[in-house]
Scaffold this motif. Structure first.
Motif, PDB file in Angstrom:
ATOM      1  N   LEU A 144      -3.227   0.539  -4.041  1.00 25.10           N
ATOM      2  CA  LEU A 144      -2.853  -0.855  -3.820  1.00 25.10           C
ATOM      3  C   LEU A 144      -1.620  -1.112  -4.685  1.00 25.10           C
ATOM      4  O   LEU A 144      -1.630  -0.813  -5.882  1.00 25.10           O
ATOM      5  CB  LEU A 144      -3.990  -1.792  -4.221  1.00 25.10           C
TER       6      LEU A 144
ATOM      7  N   ARG B  14       0.835  -1.203   0.000  1.00 27.02           N
ATOM      8  CA  ARG B  14       0.000   0.000   0.000  1.00 27.02           C
ATOM      9  C   ARG B  14       0.870   1.252   0.000  1.00 27.02           C
ATOM     10  O   ARG B  14       1.984   1.251   0.513  1.00 27.02           O
ATOM     11  CB  ARG B  14      -0.948   0.017   1.204  1.00 27.02           C
TER      12      ARG B  14
ATOM     13  N   GLU C 259      -5.047   6.829  -2.179  1.00 28.75           N
ATOM     14  CA  GLU C 259      -4.489   5.592  -1.643  1.00 28.75           C
ATOM     15  C   GLU C 259      -4.331   4.598  -2.789  1.00 28.75           C
ATOM     16  O   GLU C 259      -5.207   4.490  -3.647  1.00 28.75           O
ATOM     17  CB  GLU C 259      -5.405   5.008  -0.571  1.00 28.75           C
TER      18      GLU C 259
ATOM     19  N   GLU D  60       0.336   5.882  -0.187  1.00 28.32           N
ATOM     20  CA  GLU D  60      -0.582   7.016  -0.180  1.00 28.32           C
ATOM     21  C   GLU D  60       0.168   8.250  -0.651  1.00 28.32           C
ATOM     22  O   GLU D  60       1.401   8.348  -0.507  1.00 28.32           O
ATOM     23  CB  GLU D  60      -1.179   7.251   1.206  1.00 28.32           C
TER      24      GLU D  60
END
Length: 288
Positions: A139, A116, A137, A118
């Motif tokens: 993946l 992850r 955000e 951000e």
């Protein structure tokens, strides 16, 4: 990657580590002066439709999300190519101040876990005025993981048109009533050039652009042919990918504004492929 010796790096160094390529990638003069930071000149390529802005939400989001994933890639311990899939986003569009000038985007990003990341991004004009903000955000997937998730490619990469992102959203079977609208969108490889090579899939920005084009139909029916709208706060989510060859439905309907004191109206746009939700966005707005 950007480094121990304090020197800046650009697309030549960052490009091999990210998942998007031209023409979807259209930033100019990308620079990363330090890990987690990027800046670039941002073009305006897509029609704004009835947006009362110099750049539509979808295009601003496209460039800022790419700028953010470039920043995130400079903090990823792995130097191999990864896919950074925009998964959630909260942003804001600002009222126009003056004529269109050169736009500059900046991003600050970090890996928040192994899979992850951000980013916080901004878009400003040549006078320093805010045009848009987007917090996003991602993946994060390695190439093998992404390929397992996607399975065999459903369509080969397209080689034309040169820039599909300057074209209107190809909606068909548009239907509107007093409050809502629906249409169909066939995902073609030509709509996905540079997103992603070998596995063409509907970009989040194109999904958003389709929703906004449909909302423009609804606005025209409700408020007349000269009506325009000023967007404010928006919230998006993208839980699935629609590969080239899939057929999607596009819907817009009224919703409750997140900031009613700022913008008294809101709508939700949703893209689905079968029973899978591909994309949705909630947008506060004012008719101007």
């Amino acid at each position: 990657m950007t480094s121990v010796d304090g020197t800046s790096v650009g697309y030549d160094e960052i490009g091999p580590r990210i998942c998007v390529t031209p023409p979807y990638y259209a930033l100019d003069e990308l620079t990363s002066p330090a890990p987690g930071l990027t800046s670039a000149t941002v073009p305006v390529q897509s029609p704004t439709g009835r947006h009362a802005t110099h750049i539509n939400i979808a295009e601003a989001g496209r460039h800022l999300a790419i700028l953010g994933l470039c920043a995130a890639a400079t903090t990823n311990p792995s130097t191999k190519r990864h896919y950074y899939l925009a998964h959630r986003g909260v942003g804001r569009m600002y009222p126009v101040t003056g004529s269109l000038t050169a736009l500059t985007g900046t991003a600050s990003a970090r890996m928040t876990g192994r899979n992850r990341a951000e980013a916080q991004t901004e878009l400003r004009d040549a006078h320093g005025n805010l045009v848009a903000r987007l917090d996003v955000e991602y993946l994060v997937m390695s190439v093998p993981v992404f390929r397992r998730m996607m399975g065999p490619a459903r369509a080969p990469d397209a080689t034309e048109p040169a820039n599909p992102y300057s074209l209107p959203a190809p909606l068909v079977d548009v239907a509107t009533d007093a409050r809502s609208a629906a249409a169909k969108l066939a995902v073609e490889a030509a709509m996905c050039r540079g997103h992603f090579d070998g596995y063409p899939a509907l970009p989040v920005s194109v999904a958003g652009y389709a929703a906004f084009a449909l909302f423009d139909h609804l606005l025209e029916a409700a408020a007349g042919p000269d009506a325009r709208w000023q967007p404010g706060l928006f919230r998006l989510r993208a839980d699935n990918l629609a590969a080239a060859g899939e057929h999607c439905t596009v819907e817009v309907e009224p919703s409750d504004p997140a900031e009613p004191a700022v913008h008294g109206q809101a709508f939700t746009g949703t893209i689905r492929s079968g029973d899978r939700e591909i994309f949705s966005i909630d947008v506060d707005y004012t008719v101007v």
